[in-house]
Design a protein around this motif. Sequence first.
Motif, PDB file in Angstrom:
ATOM      1  N   LEU A 256       0.824  -1.203   0.000  1.00  0.00           N
ATOM      2  CA  LEU A 256       0.000   0.000   0.000  1.00  0.00           C
ATOM      3  C   LEU A 256       0.866   1.265   0.000  1.00  0.00           C
ATOM      4  O   LEU A 256       0.593   2.227  -0.731  1.00  0.00           O
ATOM      5  N   ALA A 257       1.925   1.256   0.809  1.00  0.00           N
ATOM      6  CA  ALA A 257       2.841   2.399   0.808  1.00  0.00           C
ATOM      7  C   ALA A 257       3.512   2.543  -0.553  1.00  0.00           C
ATOM      8  O   ALA A 257       3.704   3.664  -1.049  1.00  0.00           O
TER       9      ALA A 257
ATOM     10  N   ARG B 159       0.981   4.141  -2.949  1.00  0.00           N
ATOM     11  CA  ARG B 159       0.850   5.587  -2.724  1.00  0.00           C
ATOM     12  C   ARG B 159       2.065   6.325  -3.297  1.00  0.00           C
ATOM     13  O   ARG B 159       1.912   7.365  -3.956  1.00  0.00           O
TER      14      ARG B 159
ATOM     15  N   ARG C 247       2.086   9.140  -6.425  1.00  0.00           N
ATOM     16  CA  ARG C 247       2.679  10.466  -6.241  1.00  0.00           C
ATOM     17  C   ARG C 247       3.764  10.715  -7.284  1.00  0.00           C
ATOM     18  O   ARG C 247       3.872  11.818  -7.842  1.00  0.00           O
TER      19      ARG C 247
ATOM     20  N   ASP D 235      -4.862  14.351  -3.918  1.00  0.00           N
ATOM     21  CA  ASP D 235      -4.670  14.370  -2.468  1.00  0.00           C
ATOM     22  C   ASP D 235      -5.751  13.559  -1.759  1.00  0.00           C
ATOM     23  O   ASP D 235      -5.481  12.883  -0.759  1.00  0.00           O
TER      24      ASP D 235
ATOM     25  N   ASP E  80      -4.880   9.909  -2.132  1.00  0.00           N
ATOM     26  CA  ASP E  80      -3.772   9.578  -1.243  1.00  0.00           C
ATOM     27  C   ASP E  80      -4.253   9.495   0.204  1.00  0.00           C
ATOM     28  O   ASP E  80      -3.842   8.608   0.955  1.00  0.00           O
ATOM     29  N   ALA E  81      -5.137  10.428   0.602  1.00  0.00           N
ATOM     30  CA  ALA E  81      -5.669  10.401   1.967  1.00  0.00           C
ATOM     31  C   ALA E  81      -6.501   9.154   2.209  1.00  0.00           C
ATOM     32  O   ALA E  81      -6.422   8.530   3.288  1.00  0.00           O
TER      33      ALA E  81
ATOM     34  N   LEU F 130      -6.201   6.232   0.680  1.00  0.00           N
ATOM     35  CA  LEU F 130      -5.282   5.094   0.791  1.00  0.00           C
ATOM     36  C   LEU F 130      -4.515   5.142   2.104  1.00  0.00           C
ATOM     37  O   LEU F 130      -4.184   4.097   2.682  1.00  0.00           O
ATOM     38  N   GLY F 131      -4.249   6.351   2.582  1.00  0.00           N
ATOM     39  CA  GLY F 131      -3.589   6.485   3.876  1.00  0.00           C
ATOM     40  C   GLY F 131      -4.445   5.951   5.002  1.00  0.00           C
ATOM     41  O   GLY F 131      -3.937   5.337   5.953  1.00  0.00           O
ATOM     42  N   ARG F 132      -5.765   6.160   4.904  1.00  0.00           N
ATOM     43  CA  ARG F 132      -6.665   5.614   5.922  1.00  0.00           C
ATOM     44  C   ARG F 132      -6.660   4.088   5.884  1.00  0.00           C
ATOM     45  O   ARG F 132      -6.681   3.424   6.928  1.00  0.00           O
TER      46      ARG F 132
ATOM     47  N   GLU G 297      -4.127   2.311   4.905  1.00  0.00           N
ATOM     48  CA  GLU G 297      -2.817   1.919   5.415  1.00  0.00           C
ATOM     49  C   GLU G 297      -2.786   1.956   6.957  1.00  0.00           C
ATOM     50  O   GLU G 297      -2.143   1.118   7.599  1.00  0.00           O
ATOM     51  N   ALA G 298      -3.521   2.911   7.519  1.00  0.00           N
ATOM     52  CA  ALA G 298      -3.568   3.035   8.978  1.00  0.00           C
ATOM     53  C   ALA G 298      -4.490   2.008   9.611  1.00  0.00           C
ATOM     54  O   ALA G 298      -4.529   1.865  10.835  1.00  0.00           O
TER      55      ALA G 298
END
Length: 203
Positions: A93-94, A97, A101, A188, A191-192, A194-196, A198-199
């Motif tokens: 996942l990282a 992302r 980018r 953005d 990315d946000a 996917l960040g959720r 990832e968290a």
Amino acid sequence: MTGTGGEAVSGLREQKKARTRMAIQRQALLLFRDRGFESTTMEQIAAAAEVAPSTVFRYFPTKESLAELADYHSFADRFGQVFQAQPAELSSLAALRATLRELFAHLTPDEAAARRERDVLIVTIPQVWSANVDLLREGARVVAQQVAARSGRDEHDIEVVTFTGAVIGAAVGALSLWARQPEADPGDLIDAALGRLEAGLRW
């Protein structure tokens, strides 16, 4: 020497055709967004692109073909190479992302705007969505293959399938959200989202 010169001329001619095709398609998409798909005519598209209607029909025989976006600002040619080049210590996942980018970072401002318009219009205009269902499926297949190759798994492994479904769903959801928050940047938002994921969505 003659052959080399002929190839150069041919290459320039093909580049010009590709630019013309892309310019026509971009104007069509903007009109679909502003006027609606059904209300937009091929003549209006030609006028917006500053070409003759016959030129539009030369590249796009039907209005529906203008909504097919497989060759419009696609990341397909570079996605796998950039994804597999991400540091091995990154999770899938990282790495995804970071790949997105990097792909956006290499676009000119105009190319980036067109790419974001493309992605948002796929999820907000029904006719564009239906014209690109196979494109979305192919995108999911490519992501699954690349994640499988990076992780040493089979692309049909349940974890790979779950990963792919989650990231595609998150991206589509983020783009749909952008339609209601046009002041935000769709890249953005993706990315946000996917960040959720990832968290772990722990909330």
